[in-house]
Design a protein around this motif. Structure first.
Motif, short mmCIF file in Angstrom:
data_model
loop_
_atom_site.label_atom_id
_atom_site.label_comp_id
_atom_site.label_asym_id
_atom_site.label_seq_id
_atom_site.Cartn_x
_atom_site.Cartn_y
_atom_site.Cartn_z
N GLU A 310 -61.07 59.26 66.36
CA GLU A 310 -60.38 58.93 65.95
C GLU A 310 -60.57 58.53 63.79
O GLU A 310 -59.23 58.44 62.90
CB GLU A 310 -61.80 57.38 65.49
CG GLU A 310 -61.62 56.81 67.03
CD GLU A 310 -62.73 56.17 67.39
OE1 GLU A 310 -62.84 54.90 66.36
OE2 GLU A 310 -63.15 55.77 68.43
N ALA A 311 -61.15 60.22 63.35
CA ALA A 311 -61.09 60.24 62.10
C ALA A 311 -59.69 61.30 61.51
O ALA A 311 -59.08 62.06 63.02
CB ALA A 311 -62.40 60.51 61.23
N GLN A 312 -59.79 61.92 60.55
CA GLN A 312 -59.06 62.58 60.59
C GLN A 312 -58.83 64.06 60.12
O GLN A 312 -58.87 65.47 59.35
CB GLN A 312 -57.48 62.51 59.09
CG GLN A 312 -57.00 61.01 59.72
CD GLN A 312 -56.40 60.58 58.59
OE1 GLN A 312 -55.49 61.47 57.64
NE2 GLN A 312 -55.96 59.51 58.56
N ARG A 313 -60.49 64.22 59.99
CA ARG A 313 -60.99 65.52 60.26
C ARG A 313 -60.31 66.96 60.56
O ARG A 313 -60.80 67.80 59.52
CB ARG A 313 -63.41 65.59 59.84
CG ARG A 313 -63.57 66.67 59.98
CD ARG A 313 -65.34 66.46 59.49
NE ARG A 313 -65.72 68.06 58.76
CZ ARG A 313 -66.34 68.49 58.19
NH1 ARG A 313 -65.34 68.20 56.49
NH2 ARG A 313 -66.88 69.13 56.98
N TYR A 314 -61.01 66.63 61.65
CA TYR A 314 -59.89 67.94 62.80
C TYR A 314 -58.67 68.09 63.25
O TYR A 314 -58.35 69.49 63.05
CB TYR A 314 -61.24 67.80 64.04
CG TYR A 314 -62.79 68.09 63.23
CD1 TYR A 314 -63.18 69.34 61.79
CD2 TYR A 314 -63.48 67.48 63.92
CE1 TYR A 314 -64.40 69.50 62.17
CE2 TYR A 314 -65.14 67.68 63.87
CZ TYR A 314 -65.51 67.95 62.31
OH TYR A 314 -66.62 68.43 62.76
N PHE A 315 -58.31 67.03 63.18
CA PHE A 315 -57.03 66.62 63.50
C PHE A 315 -55.60 66.12 63.36
O PHE A 315 -54.80 65.83 63.25
CB PHE A 315 -56.85 66.31 65.10
CG PHE A 315 -58.55 66.90 65.85
CD1 PHE A 315 -57.90 68.19 66.34
CD2 PHE A 315 -59.66 65.88 66.81
CE1 PHE A 315 -59.04 68.53 66.79
CE2 PHE A 315 -59.83 66.86 67.59
CZ PHE A 315 -60.24 67.39 68.34
N GLY A 316 -56.46 66.23 61.14
CA GLY A 316 -54.92 64.98 61.02
C GLY A 316 -55.45 63.92 61.64
O GLY A 316 -55.82 63.22 62.35
N THR A 317 -53.83 63.27 61.63
CA THR A 317 -53.35 61.99 62.07
C THR A 317 -53.14 62.31 63.59
O THR A 317 -52.53 60.87 63.96
CB THR A 317 -52.14 60.96 61.17
OG1 THR A 317 -50.91 63.09 61.40
CG2 THR A 317 -52.44 61.69 59.94
N VAL A 347 -58.31 70.99 54.58
CA VAL A 347 -57.38 71.49 55.41
C VAL A 347 -57.72 70.32 57.14
O VAL A 347 -56.90 70.94 58.11
CB VAL A 347 -58.91 72.82 56.00
CG1 VAL A 347 -60.22 72.73 56.64
CG2 VAL A 347 -57.85 73.70 56.91
N ALA A 348 -58.34 69.02 56.57
CA ALA A 348 -58.78 68.35 57.78
C ALA A 348 -57.48 67.82 57.41
O ALA A 348 -56.74 67.45 58.97
CB ALA A 348 -59.45 67.29 57.07
N ASP A 349 -56.57 67.95 56.28
CA ASP A 349 -54.88 67.37 56.47
C ASP A 349 -54.56 68.39 57.03
O ASP A 349 -53.93 68.80 56.25
CB ASP A 349 -55.25 66.50 55.45
CG ASP A 349 -53.68 66.01 54.95
OD1 ASP A 349 -52.02 65.69 56.03
OD2 ASP A 349 -53.18 65.28 53.99
#
Length: 360
Positions: A310-317, A347-349
């Motif tokens: 749900e967040a963007q730390r590991y997979f971006g959008t 790097v998460a983005d």
């Protein structure tokens, strides 16, 4: 291994049979606004890094992990998530000496939450000091004691991780799991469930309870390491990851290591479910608290997985898409020699990574 397998990863779904469902705290939105604003006031990150940090939505992780917490407890939980991740961002790029210095001032701040920090000191100490000064006003004495014990163990483990990183050391599976149980920080996060309780040590440190806690910690770290592997291999941090430990020790490729981790996850799930039925009784009033605590830590496992997508730390959008397809492309390497806190956070983005830049 064919070209497709070298560039695409399959991320197993480990939570299909987990009995605890997703839930989110109704105070999430209001508390998030407060905590995010308060954190930005520290100016602990550059504007670009702060923007990427915000995309990680750590308040969401807390709201998913503590869905039934009263508002003031959720606030502390949200601040704690920020503490974990800012400590991670600062120490992940530092030497052992600098990391130990950061850890020492954070420990000092925890034990002296009402002491003004020295001028020019690393901002980590003030972030932690303010967090803990608020927490001690509402947390039970038992929860404070348990938090300090487990959070201090987490900080010491961060220094050991820095030693491994400096030496490019990849641990065996068993040695890695022993260290990772502390570096993931989960045990101290569980103290939030205790803030309104006075759980005696005879309960908290009972062998059945400690085994159940260890099971949940392992489930969290397995899921986290699988989700974060792509990010970490891109930044050169993959040695502190279960997937890498399995690949090196057992001679497996990424796919085989993911499958091994999934099987191990299933084994640990079973240990927890079986152990849940063997919890002794300490009397009706205490038993109610123990059940609430154990349901809480079991919820953490679901919360961690939901937040990862749900967040963007590991997979971006692309989190929701990856959660459905279970497929993700390997990120390109970033320049390790030029790594900075900004690069590590951003790097998460996925759009921020230059595919032409590689570690030398």
């Amino acid at each position: 291994m064919d070209a497709h397998a070298r560039t695409v990863m399959y991320l197993p779904d480990t939570m299909t049979n987990w009995p605890w469902p997703r839930a989110i705290n109704p105070h999430f939105e209001d508390v998030k606004v407060e905590v995010d604003a308060s954190f930005r006031d520290f100016k602990a990150l550059s504007p670009e890094s702060q923007g990427a940090f915000d995309k990680c939505d750590f308040a969401r992780l807390a709201a998913l992990a503590y869905p039934n917490a009263p508002r003031e407890h959720l606030r502390i939980g949200c601040e704690l998530m920020n503490v974990y991740f800012i400590v991670d961002e600062y120490t992940d790029i530092e030497s052992v000496t600098v990391t130990k210095g950061m850890v020492d001032i954070v420990i000092d701040a925890l034990h002296n939450p009402h002491k003004t920090r020295p001028e020019g000191e690393c901002i980590l100490s003030e972030i932690v000091r303010q967090f803990w000064a608020r927490a001690v006003h509402i947390a039970s004495l038992a929860s404070q004691h348990h938090f300090l014990d487990s959070f201090t163990a987490y900080l010491h483990a961060v220094v050991v991780e820095a030693v491994d990183r400096e030496q490019s050391h990849c641990r065996s599976i068993d040695d890695y799991l022993k260290l990772r149980r502390d570096t993931c920080g989960a045990k101290s996060a569980f103290a939030i469930y205790e803030m309104g309780m006075e759980l005696p040590d005879e309960v908290s440190y009972h062998p059945v309870i400690t085994e159940l806690v260890e099971c949940i910690v392992e489930l969290i770290l397995i899921d986290n390491d699988m989700a974060s592997y792509n990010r970490e291999q891109a930044t050169g941090d993959e040695n502190h990851n279960l997937v890498t430990a399995v690949m090196v020790e057992l001679g497996l490729d990424r796919s085989g290591a993911m499958a091994w981790a999934t099987r191990y996850h299933t084994e640990v799930e079973k240990r927890f479910i079986d152990g849940f039925t063997k919890v002794p009784s300490w009397g009706p009033s205490t038993d109610i608290l123990v059940k609430e605590y154990l349901d809480g830590i079991a919820t953490w496992t679901r919360a961690n997985t939901c937040w990862s997508y749900e967040a963007q730390r590991y997979f971006g959008t692309r989190g929701p898409e990856i959660q459905q397809t279970r497929l993700l492309s390997l990120l390109p390497k970033v320049n390790c020699k030029a790594a900075s806190a900004t690069v590590k956070v951003n790097v998460a983005d996925l759009s921020k990574i230059d595919a032409t830049v590689h570690c030398e």
